[in-house]
Design an enzyme around this catalytic site. Structure first.
Site, PDB file in Angstrom:
ATOM      1  N   TYR A 278       0.858  -1.195   0.000  1.00 28.08           N
ATOM      2  CA  TYR A 278       0.000   0.000   0.000  1.00 28.08           C
ATOM      3  C   TYR A 278       0.891   1.241   0.000  1.00 28.08           C
ATOM      4  O   TYR A 278       1.621   1.486   0.953  1.00 28.08           O
ATOM      5  CB  TYR A 278      -0.889  -0.018   1.243  1.00 28.08           C
ATOM      6  N   TYR A 328      -5.239   5.406  -7.784  1.00 28.45           N
ATOM      7  CA  TYR A 328      -5.498   5.462  -6.346  1.00 28.45           C
ATOM      8  C   TYR A 328      -6.759   4.662  -6.020  1.00 28.45           C
ATOM      9  O   TYR A 328      -7.813   5.223  -5.737  1.00 28.45           O
ATOM     10  CB  TYR A 328      -5.637   6.916  -5.906  1.00 28.45           C
TER      11      TYR A 328
END
Lengths: 374, 133
Positions: A278, A328
Protein backbone atom coordinates in the site's frame (compact mmCIF):
# COMPACT_ATOMS: atom_id res chain seq x y z
CA UNK A 1 0.09 -29.18 10.24
CA UNK A 2 -1.61 -27.30 7.44
CA UNK A 3 -3.40 -24.21 8.68
CA UNK A 4 -7.16 -24.80 8.38
CA UNK A 5 -7.69 -21.50 6.55
CA UNK A 6 -4.95 -22.03 3.98
CA UNK A 7 -6.26 -22.06 0.40
CA UNK A 8 -9.92 -22.12 1.46
CA UNK A 9 -10.87 -19.26 -0.86
CA UNK A 10 -9.77 -18.25 -4.34
CA UNK A 11 -10.07 -15.18 -6.53
CA UNK A 12 -11.85 -16.19 -9.74
CA UNK A 13 -12.71 -12.84 -11.28
CA UNK A 14 -11.26 -9.34 -11.32
CA UNK A 15 -12.64 -6.23 -12.95
CA UNK A 16 -11.41 -2.66 -13.17
CA UNK A 17 -12.66 0.46 -14.91
CA UNK A 18 -10.71 3.12 -16.71
CA UNK A 19 -8.95 5.45 -14.27
CA UNK A 20 -9.21 9.21 -14.57
CA UNK A 21 -11.66 12.09 -14.21
CA UNK A 22 -15.28 11.05 -14.79
CA UNK A 23 -17.65 13.83 -13.68
CA UNK A 24 -20.52 12.34 -15.72
CA UNK A 25 -20.84 9.25 -13.49
CA UNK A 26 -20.68 8.32 -9.81
CA UNK A 27 -19.62 5.49 -7.48
CA UNK A 28 -22.58 3.32 -8.51
CA UNK A 29 -21.91 3.67 -12.21
CA UNK A 30 -18.22 2.91 -11.81
CA UNK A 31 -18.79 -0.02 -9.44
CA UNK A 32 -21.42 -1.53 -11.76
CA UNK A 33 -18.93 -1.39 -14.61
CA UNK A 34 -16.20 -3.06 -12.53
CA UNK A 35 -18.71 -5.73 -11.44
CA UNK A 36 -19.71 -6.48 -15.04
CA UNK A 37 -16.03 -6.66 -16.00
CA UNK A 38 -15.23 -9.06 -13.15
CA UNK A 39 -18.13 -11.39 -14.01
CA UNK A 40 -17.05 -11.41 -17.66
CA UNK A 41 -13.41 -11.94 -16.70
CA UNK A 42 -14.21 -15.02 -14.64
CA UNK A 43 -17.07 -16.34 -16.77
CA UNK A 44 -19.29 -16.05 -13.70
CA UNK A 45 -23.08 -15.78 -13.76
CA UNK A 46 -24.59 -13.06 -11.59
CA UNK A 47 -26.86 -15.54 -9.77
CA UNK A 48 -23.76 -17.24 -8.38
CA UNK A 49 -22.98 -14.16 -6.27
CA UNK A 50 -24.33 -14.68 -2.74
CA UNK A 51 -22.03 -12.35 -0.80
CA UNK A 52 -21.39 -8.63 -1.22
CA UNK A 53 -18.69 -6.36 0.20
CA UNK A 54 -18.92 -2.65 -0.56
CA UNK A 55 -16.30 -0.03 0.23
CA UNK A 56 -16.41 3.73 -0.39
CA UNK A 57 -19.85 3.35 -1.93
CA UNK A 58 -22.42 5.74 -0.45
CA UNK A 59 -25.21 3.19 0.11
CA UNK A 60 -24.73 -0.56 0.15
CA UNK A 61 -28.46 -1.17 -0.20
CA UNK A 62 -28.68 1.05 -3.27
CA UNK A 63 -25.65 -0.75 -4.70
CA UNK A 64 -27.38 -4.09 -4.20
CA UNK A 65 -30.54 -2.72 -5.77
CA UNK A 66 -28.66 -1.43 -8.79
CA UNK A 67 -26.99 -4.81 -9.31
CA UNK A 68 -30.12 -6.82 -8.49
CA UNK A 69 -28.55 -8.71 -5.61
CA UNK A 70 -30.08 -10.21 -2.43
CA UNK A 71 -26.95 -11.69 -0.88
CA UNK A 72 -26.85 -14.21 1.97
CA UNK A 73 -23.97 -12.26 3.53
CA UNK A 74 -22.84 -8.68 3.17
CA UNK A 75 -20.38 -6.27 4.70
CA UNK A 76 -20.07 -2.51 4.36
CA UNK A 77 -16.70 -0.88 4.86
CA UNK A 78 -15.82 2.79 5.45
CA UNK A 79 -13.94 4.70 2.75
CA UNK A 80 -10.46 4.10 4.13
CA UNK A 81 -7.71 2.52 2.07
CA UNK A 82 -6.88 0.10 4.80
CA UNK A 83 -10.26 -1.53 4.22
CA UNK A 84 -9.15 -3.44 1.11
CA UNK A 85 -7.14 -6.00 3.03
CA UNK A 86 -9.88 -6.19 5.65
CA UNK A 87 -12.58 -6.80 3.04
CA UNK A 88 -10.74 -9.58 1.25
CA UNK A 89 -9.86 -11.33 4.51
CA UNK A 90 -13.43 -11.05 5.80
CA UNK A 91 -14.76 -12.45 2.52
CA UNK A 92 -12.38 -15.41 2.78
CA UNK A 93 -13.50 -15.98 6.37
CA UNK A 94 -17.18 -15.79 5.45
CA UNK A 95 -16.58 -18.37 2.72
CA UNK A 96 -14.60 -20.64 5.04
CA UNK A 97 -17.41 -20.39 7.60
CA UNK A 98 -20.04 -21.26 5.00
CA UNK A 99 -21.86 -17.93 5.24
CA UNK A 100 -21.39 -17.31 1.53
CA UNK A 101 -19.96 -19.27 -1.36
CA UNK A 102 -19.12 -16.56 -3.90
CA UNK A 103 -18.50 -12.98 -2.76
CA UNK A 104 -18.26 -9.88 -4.95
CA UNK A 105 -16.15 -7.09 -3.44
CA UNK A 106 -16.85 -3.64 -4.85
CA UNK A 107 -14.84 -0.47 -4.37
CA UNK A 108 -15.34 2.85 -6.14
CA UNK A 109 -13.64 6.22 -5.81
CA UNK A 110 -14.96 9.44 -7.33
CA UNK A 111 -12.48 11.72 -5.56
CA UNK A 112 -10.88 13.26 -8.63
CA UNK A 113 -13.98 14.62 -10.32
CA UNK A 114 -15.45 15.68 -6.96
CA UNK A 115 -12.22 17.52 -6.04
CA UNK A 116 -11.50 15.64 -2.82
CA UNK A 117 -8.23 16.88 -1.29
CA UNK A 118 -7.84 14.87 1.93
CA UNK A 119 -7.12 17.79 4.21
CA UNK A 120 -8.45 20.98 5.80
CA UNK A 121 -12.17 21.36 6.41
CA UNK A 122 -12.88 18.10 4.62
CA UNK A 123 -11.29 16.05 7.41
CA UNK A 124 -11.35 18.06 10.64
CA UNK A 125 -9.13 16.98 13.52
CA UNK A 126 -7.95 18.38 16.81
CA UNK A 127 -4.68 19.67 15.31
CA UNK A 128 -6.35 22.03 12.84
CA UNK A 129 -5.50 25.15 14.91
CA UNK A 130 -1.81 24.39 14.36
CA UNK A 131 -2.34 23.79 10.64
CA UNK A 132 -1.61 20.07 10.78
CA UNK A 133 -3.82 18.13 8.38
CA UNK A 134 -3.80 15.49 5.62
CA UNK A 135 -2.43 11.92 5.58
CA UNK A 136 0.61 13.00 3.59
CA UNK A 137 1.74 15.27 6.41
CA UNK A 138 1.62 12.33 8.83
CA UNK A 139 3.89 10.42 6.47
CA UNK A 140 6.19 13.42 6.26
CA UNK A 141 6.47 13.33 10.06
CA UNK A 142 7.32 9.62 9.91
CA UNK A 143 9.82 10.00 7.09
CA UNK A 144 11.64 12.81 8.94
CA UNK A 145 12.02 10.43 11.86
CA UNK A 146 13.32 7.71 9.55
CA UNK A 147 15.86 10.16 8.11
CA UNK A 148 17.02 11.18 11.57
CA UNK A 149 17.09 7.68 13.05
CA UNK A 150 18.66 5.78 10.15
CA UNK A 151 20.17 8.32 7.77
CA UNK A 152 17.65 7.54 5.04
CA UNK A 153 17.77 10.09 2.21
CA UNK A 154 15.20 11.58 -0.12
CA UNK A 155 17.23 10.24 -3.05
CA UNK A 156 16.65 6.73 -1.67
CA UNK A 157 12.96 7.53 -1.32
CA UNK A 158 13.00 8.66 -4.95
CA UNK A 159 13.90 5.11 -5.99
CA UNK A 160 10.37 4.07 -5.00
CA UNK A 161 8.64 6.71 -7.12
CA UNK A 162 10.96 6.12 -10.07
CA UNK A 163 10.46 2.33 -10.05
CA UNK A 164 6.68 2.54 -9.77
CA UNK A 165 6.46 5.13 -12.54
CA UNK A 166 8.38 2.79 -14.80
CA UNK A 167 5.93 0.00 -13.94
CA UNK A 168 2.98 2.26 -14.70
CA UNK A 169 4.41 2.86 -18.14
CA UNK A 170 4.02 -0.88 -18.76
CA UNK A 171 0.46 -1.03 -17.39
CA UNK A 172 -2.50 -0.46 -19.72
CA UNK A 173 -4.68 2.35 -18.40
CA UNK A 174 -2.25 3.65 -15.77
CA UNK A 175 -2.80 7.34 -15.04
CA UNK A 176 0.83 8.57 -14.88
CA UNK A 177 3.04 6.97 -17.51
CA UNK A 178 5.84 9.42 -18.35
CA UNK A 179 9.12 8.08 -16.94
CA UNK A 180 10.73 10.10 -14.15
CA UNK A 181 14.25 10.25 -12.76
CA UNK A 182 15.66 10.68 -9.28
CA UNK A 183 16.45 14.28 -10.25
CA UNK A 184 12.80 14.82 -11.20
CA UNK A 185 11.83 13.62 -7.75
CA UNK A 186 14.42 15.81 -6.04
CA UNK A 187 13.26 18.93 -7.85
CA UNK A 188 9.49 18.36 -7.63
CA UNK A 189 7.68 20.87 -5.46
CA UNK A 190 7.39 20.23 -1.76
CA UNK A 191 3.94 19.45 -0.42
CA UNK A 192 4.84 18.75 3.20
CA UNK A 193 8.62 18.93 3.44
CA UNK A 194 10.52 16.59 3.36
CA UNK A 195 7.91 14.98 1.04
CA UNK A 196 7.43 16.24 -2.50
CA UNK A 197 4.72 15.91 -5.09
CA UNK A 198 6.17 12.64 -6.43
CA UNK A 199 5.98 11.05 -2.97
CA UNK A 200 2.18 11.50 -2.95
CA UNK A 201 -0.37 9.13 -4.43
CA UNK A 202 -2.68 10.15 -7.23
CA UNK A 203 -6.30 11.10 -6.77
CA UNK A 204 -8.40 9.62 -9.57
CA UNK A 205 -11.84 8.18 -10.22
CA UNK A 206 -12.33 4.49 -10.89
CA UNK A 207 -13.62 1.22 -9.47
CA UNK A 208 -12.43 -2.29 -8.75
CA UNK A 209 -14.22 -5.59 -8.28
CA UNK A 210 -12.83 -8.89 -7.05
CA UNK A 211 -14.86 -12.10 -6.95
CA UNK A 212 -13.84 -14.68 -4.38
CA UNK A 213 -15.25 -18.18 -4.06
CA UNK A 214 -14.80 -21.47 -2.22
CA UNK A 215 -11.63 -23.21 -3.27
CA UNK A 216 -13.41 -26.39 -4.34
CA UNK A 217 -15.52 -24.43 -6.84
CA UNK A 218 -12.69 -22.29 -8.11
CA UNK A 219 -11.78 -24.41 -11.11
CA UNK A 220 -15.21 -24.16 -12.72
CA UNK A 221 -14.56 -20.75 -14.22
CA UNK A 222 -12.87 -19.07 -17.15
CA UNK A 223 -9.65 -18.06 -15.41
CA UNK A 224 -7.13 -20.12 -13.47
CA UNK A 225 -7.90 -19.54 -9.78
CA UNK A 226 -5.60 -17.57 -7.55
CA UNK A 227 -5.60 -18.91 -4.03
CA UNK A 228 -5.96 -16.79 -0.91
CA UNK A 229 -3.29 -18.84 0.83
CA UNK A 230 -2.62 -16.88 3.99
CA UNK A 231 -3.41 -13.66 5.77
CA UNK A 232 -2.55 -11.77 8.93
CA UNK A 233 -3.62 -8.70 10.87
CA UNK A 234 -2.71 -6.28 13.63
CA UNK A 235 -4.30 -2.94 14.40
CA UNK A 236 -2.65 0.06 16.06
CA UNK A 237 -5.28 2.44 17.44
CA UNK A 238 -3.55 3.98 20.44
CA UNK A 239 -2.28 7.08 18.67
CA UNK A 240 -5.25 7.38 16.33
CA UNK A 241 -5.71 11.09 17.07
CA UNK A 242 -2.70 11.70 14.86
CA UNK A 243 -4.31 10.11 11.81
CA UNK A 244 -2.24 7.80 9.61
CA UNK A 245 0.74 8.08 11.92
CA UNK A 246 2.76 5.63 13.98
CA UNK A 247 5.87 6.56 15.93
CA UNK A 248 7.38 3.14 15.11
CA UNK A 249 6.29 3.02 11.44
CA UNK A 250 3.87 0.14 12.32
CA UNK A 251 6.99 -2.03 12.37
CA UNK A 252 5.88 -4.67 14.84
CA UNK A 253 2.34 -4.77 13.45
CA UNK A 254 3.63 -5.38 9.93
CA UNK A 255 6.05 -8.01 11.21
CA UNK A 256 3.26 -9.81 13.00
CA UNK A 257 0.77 -9.65 10.12
CA UNK A 258 3.46 -10.87 7.74
CA UNK A 259 4.41 -13.75 9.99
CA UNK A 260 0.77 -14.82 10.38
CA UNK A 261 0.28 -14.71 6.61
CA UNK A 262 3.44 -16.71 5.86
CA UNK A 263 2.63 -19.33 8.49
CA UNK A 264 -0.93 -19.74 7.23
CA UNK A 265 0.27 -19.97 3.64
CA UNK A 266 3.18 -22.24 4.51
CA UNK A 267 5.73 -20.12 2.67
CA UNK A 268 9.01 -18.49 3.60
CA UNK A 269 10.00 -14.90 2.95
CA UNK A 270 12.34 -16.13 0.22
CA UNK A 271 9.35 -17.68 -1.61
CA UNK A 272 7.78 -14.27 -2.25
CA UNK A 273 8.13 -13.47 -5.96
CA UNK A 274 6.64 -9.98 -5.79
CA UNK A 275 5.30 -7.63 -3.13
CA UNK A 276 2.34 -5.29 -3.48
CA UNK A 277 2.61 -2.65 -0.75
CA UNK A 278 0.00 0.00 0.00
CA UNK A 279 1.76 3.14 -1.24
CA UNK A 280 -0.39 6.10 -0.31
CA UNK A 281 2.94 7.88 0.18
CA UNK A 282 6.35 6.57 -0.81
CA UNK A 283 7.71 6.19 2.78
CA UNK A 284 5.14 3.44 3.48
CA UNK A 285 6.97 1.25 0.99
CA UNK A 286 10.13 1.47 3.10
CA UNK A 287 8.17 0.79 6.30
CA UNK A 288 6.56 -2.27 4.66
CA UNK A 289 9.91 -3.73 3.60
CA UNK A 290 11.36 -3.35 7.08
CA UNK A 291 8.29 -4.65 8.87
CA UNK A 292 8.08 -7.73 6.69
CA UNK A 293 11.78 -8.36 7.24
CA UNK A 294 12.94 -8.11 3.63
CA UNK A 295 15.71 -5.95 5.07
CA UNK A 296 16.83 -5.11 8.60
CA UNK A 297 15.10 -2.28 10.40
CA UNK A 298 16.36 1.10 9.22
CA UNK A 299 17.94 -0.24 6.03
CA UNK A 300 15.07 0.03 3.56
CA UNK A 301 16.60 3.17 2.04
CA UNK A 302 19.72 1.25 1.07
CA UNK A 303 17.65 -1.82 0.11
CA UNK A 304 15.67 0.02 -2.59
CA UNK A 305 18.75 1.56 -4.21
CA UNK A 306 19.78 0.26 -7.60
CA UNK A 307 16.51 -1.22 -8.83
CA UNK A 308 15.84 -3.87 -6.17
CA UNK A 309 12.08 -3.24 -6.23
CA UNK A 310 11.78 -2.75 -9.98
CA UNK A 311 10.72 -5.40 -12.47
CA UNK A 312 13.76 -7.59 -12.97
CA UNK A 313 15.03 -6.71 -9.48
CA UNK A 314 15.31 -9.04 -6.49
CA UNK A 315 11.86 -8.11 -5.16
CA UNK A 316 9.56 -6.47 -7.73
CA UNK A 317 6.99 -4.28 -6.00
CA UNK A 318 3.75 -2.64 -7.15
CA UNK A 319 4.24 -3.89 -10.68
CA UNK A 320 1.19 -1.95 -11.93
CA UNK A 321 2.65 1.36 -10.75
CA UNK A 322 0.78 1.38 -7.45
CA UNK A 323 -1.07 4.36 -5.99
CA UNK A 324 1.84 6.61 -6.87
CA UNK A 325 1.52 6.16 -10.63
CA UNK A 326 -1.17 3.66 -11.70
CA UNK A 327 -4.33 4.46 -9.80
CA UNK A 328 -5.50 5.46 -6.35
CA UNK A 329 -7.74 2.49 -5.76
CA UNK A 330 -6.74 2.29 -2.08
CA UNK A 331 -5.20 -1.16 -2.11
CA UNK A 332 -7.92 -2.83 -4.17
CA UNK A 333 -6.07 -2.50 -7.49
CA UNK A 334 -2.87 -3.82 -5.90
CA UNK A 335 -4.73 -6.99 -4.96
CA UNK A 336 -6.02 -7.23 -8.54
CA UNK A 337 -2.44 -6.83 -9.77
CA UNK A 338 -1.34 -9.73 -7.54
CA UNK A 339 -4.04 -11.86 -9.18
CA UNK A 340 -3.09 -10.78 -12.71
CA UNK A 341 0.58 -11.48 -12.09
CA UNK A 342 -0.18 -14.98 -10.80
CA UNK A 343 -2.38 -15.71 -13.81
CA UNK A 344 0.51 -14.65 -16.05
CA UNK A 345 0.56 -13.21 -19.55
CA UNK A 346 1.22 -9.58 -18.65
CA UNK A 347 3.80 -8.89 -21.33
CA UNK A 348 6.68 -6.63 -20.36
CA UNK A 349 5.44 -6.15 -16.80
CA UNK A 350 5.08 -9.88 -16.06
CA UNK A 351 7.06 -11.11 -13.06
CA UNK A 352 8.78 -14.19 -14.46
CA UNK A 353 7.43 -17.46 -13.04
CA UNK A 354 5.42 -15.67 -10.36
CA UNK A 355 3.98 -18.26 -7.96
CA UNK A 356 3.70 -16.45 -4.61
CA UNK A 357 2.75 -12.79 -4.23
CA UNK A 358 2.25 -10.88 -1.01
CA UNK A 359 0.05 -7.85 -0.37
CA UNK A 360 0.65 -5.63 2.65
CA UNK A 361 -0.88 -2.46 4.02
CA UNK A 362 1.24 -0.77 6.68
CA UNK A 363 -1.55 1.33 8.19
CA UNK A 364 -3.42 1.66 11.51
CA UNK A 365 -5.15 -1.55 10.34
CA UNK A 366 -2.19 -3.52 9.09
CA UNK A 367 -3.12 -6.49 6.95
CA UNK A 368 -1.16 -8.85 4.74
CA UNK A 369 -2.42 -11.43 2.26
CA UNK A 370 -0.41 -14.08 0.44
CA UNK A 371 -1.74 -15.25 -2.89
CA UNK A 372 -0.49 -18.29 -4.77
CA UNK A 373 -1.14 -19.86 -8.13
CA UNK A 374 -4.03 -22.33 -7.89
CA UNK B 1 -8.26 42.08 11.21
CA UNK B 2 -10.05 38.95 12.35
CA UNK B 3 -8.16 35.74 13.00
CA UNK B 4 -8.46 33.59 9.85
CA UNK B 5 -6.98 30.26 10.92
CA UNK B 6 -9.06 27.35 12.27
CA UNK B 7 -9.94 27.53 15.94
CA UNK B 8 -10.60 24.61 18.30
CA UNK B 9 -14.09 23.14 18.05
CA UNK B 10 -16.08 23.33 21.30
CA UNK B 11 -15.43 20.08 23.19
CA UNK B 12 -16.23 19.68 26.90
CA UNK B 13 -13.45 17.11 27.33
CA UNK B 14 -10.86 19.55 25.98
CA UNK B 15 -12.08 22.62 27.94
CA UNK B 16 -9.54 22.18 30.78
CA UNK B 17 -6.70 22.03 28.25
CA UNK B 18 -7.72 25.33 26.67
CA UNK B 19 -8.40 26.96 30.05
CA UNK B 20 -4.91 25.89 31.12
CA UNK B 21 -3.28 27.21 27.96
CA UNK B 22 -4.98 30.59 28.45
CA UNK B 23 -3.49 30.69 31.93
CA UNK B 24 -0.02 29.78 30.62
CA UNK B 25 -0.11 26.14 31.78
CA UNK B 26 0.32 23.03 29.64
CA UNK B 27 -2.04 20.44 31.11
CA UNK B 28 -2.47 16.78 30.29
CA UNK B 29 -5.30 14.49 31.36
CA UNK B 30 -4.09 12.09 34.02
CA UNK B 31 -5.80 9.13 35.66
CA UNK B 32 -6.37 9.46 39.40
CA UNK B 33 -6.57 5.67 39.69
CA UNK B 34 -3.40 4.58 37.86
CA UNK B 35 -1.57 7.85 37.06
CA UNK B 36 -1.55 7.19 33.29
CA UNK B 37 -1.21 10.46 31.35
CA UNK B 38 -2.94 10.63 27.97
CA UNK B 39 -3.78 13.09 25.21
CA UNK B 40 -6.20 13.86 23.73
CA UNK B 41 -8.48 13.35 26.73
CA UNK B 42 -11.09 10.64 26.91
CA UNK B 43 -14.09 9.78 29.10
CA UNK B 44 -12.13 6.94 30.71
CA UNK B 45 -8.47 6.10 31.21
CA UNK B 46 -7.18 4.09 28.21
CA UNK B 47 -4.96 2.06 30.55
CA UNK B 48 -7.34 1.08 33.38
CA UNK B 49 -10.73 2.42 32.16
CA UNK B 50 -11.30 4.46 35.29
CA UNK B 51 -13.55 7.49 34.69
CA UNK B 52 -11.76 9.34 37.51
CA UNK B 53 -9.57 11.78 35.58
CA UNK B 54 -7.83 15.06 36.41
CA UNK B 55 -5.65 17.54 34.53
CA UNK B 56 -2.03 17.93 35.62
CA UNK B 57 0.68 20.30 34.53
CA UNK B 58 3.41 18.48 32.58
CA UNK B 59 6.51 17.97 34.68
CA UNK B 60 9.66 17.39 32.63
CA UNK B 61 10.72 19.07 29.39
CA UNK B 62 8.97 17.93 26.22
CA UNK B 63 11.11 16.56 23.39
CA UNK B 64 11.04 17.00 19.62
CA UNK B 65 10.05 13.78 17.81
CA UNK B 66 9.67 15.09 14.26
CA UNK B 67 9.24 18.26 12.28
CA UNK B 68 7.99 19.18 8.80
CA UNK B 69 7.13 22.28 6.82
CA UNK B 70 3.80 22.75 5.07
CA UNK B 71 4.28 24.21 1.60
CA UNK B 72 0.61 23.77 0.82
CA UNK B 73 -2.16 25.63 2.63
CA UNK B 74 -5.28 23.55 3.26
CA UNK B 75 -6.94 26.64 4.79
CA UNK B 76 -6.73 30.16 3.38
CA UNK B 77 -5.65 31.43 6.78
CA UNK B 78 -2.31 29.66 6.45
CA UNK B 79 -1.62 30.78 2.89
CA UNK B 80 0.64 33.70 3.75
CA UNK B 81 2.62 31.65 6.29
CA UNK B 82 3.87 29.06 3.78
CA UNK B 83 6.07 27.23 4.34
CA UNK B 84 5.02 26.93 7.97
CA UNK B 85 6.55 24.58 10.54
CA UNK B 86 4.71 21.76 12.27
CA UNK B 87 6.32 19.59 14.90
CA UNK B 88 5.62 16.40 16.79
CA UNK B 89 6.23 16.75 20.50
CA UNK B 90 6.41 14.11 23.20
CA UNK B 91 5.58 15.20 26.72
CA UNK B 92 7.75 13.88 29.53
CA UNK B 93 4.74 11.82 30.64
CA UNK B 94 4.58 10.13 27.23
CA UNK B 95 1.67 11.61 25.25
CA UNK B 96 2.29 13.00 21.75
CA UNK B 97 1.16 16.43 20.61
CA UNK B 98 1.25 18.06 17.21
CA UNK B 99 2.08 21.76 17.33
CA UNK B 100 4.19 24.46 15.70
CA UNK B 101 7.93 24.91 16.14
CA UNK B 102 8.58 28.60 16.71
CA UNK B 103 11.86 30.50 16.55
CA UNK B 104 15.09 29.26 15.04
CA UNK B 105 14.74 25.64 13.87
CA UNK B 106 18.37 25.24 12.80
CA UNK B 107 19.21 23.09 15.82
CA UNK B 108 16.27 20.74 15.33
CA UNK B 109 17.21 17.12 15.97
CA UNK B 110 15.38 14.05 17.19
CA UNK B 111 14.98 14.12 20.96
CA UNK B 112 15.91 17.80 21.32
CA UNK B 113 14.48 19.40 24.46
CA UNK B 114 11.76 21.97 23.92
CA UNK B 115 10.09 24.67 25.93
CA UNK B 116 6.44 25.56 25.59
CA UNK B 117 5.50 29.01 24.30
CA UNK B 118 1.93 30.27 24.66
CA UNK B 119 0.52 32.12 21.65
CA UNK B 120 -2.71 33.99 22.46
CA UNK B 121 -4.18 34.00 18.97
CA UNK B 122 -7.57 35.36 20.06
CA UNK B 123 -8.91 36.64 23.40
CA UNK B 124 -10.43 33.18 23.98
CA UNK B 125 -7.83 30.84 22.48
CA UNK B 126 -4.18 30.37 23.38
CA UNK B 127 -2.23 27.79 21.40
CA UNK B 128 0.66 26.03 23.10
CA UNK B 129 3.59 26.06 20.69
CA UNK B 130 7.17 24.94 21.16
CA UNK B 131 10.68 26.31 20.75
CA UNK B 132 14.05 24.60 21.02
CA UNK B 133 15.15 24.89 24.65
Amino acid sequence: MTHPLRNQAAVIGVGTTAYGNFPHTDEYGLAAEAFRNALADGGIAKHQIDGLVTCRIPSYVRMGEILGLDPAWSLTLPPHGRMSGIGIIEAALAIAAGQASTVALLYANIGRSRRVNYGGEESPNIWDPWGFTSPGAAHALMFRRHMELYGTTTRQLAEVSVAFRRHAGLTPGAVMRTPITIEDHETARFITEPLRLLDYCLINDGAVCLIVTKADRARDHAQPPVMVSGFGARDRFRSASIPNFDLEFWHDAVAEAGRQAREMAGVDRTDIDALMAYDNFSPTVLFSLEGLGFCPRGEAGRFVEGGTIGLGGALPMNTDGGHLSNSYMQGWALNVEAVRQLRGGNGARQVKDARVIQYVQATPCTRSIIYTRG
Amino acid sequence: MSYAKPLPKPDPLMAPFWDGARAGRLLVQTCRACNDAHFPPGPVCPACLSPDQEWKETAGPPTLQSWVRFHRAYWDGFRDDRPYPVCLVQLAEGPLLVSNLVGDAAGARLGAELRVVFDAVTPEVTLPKFALA
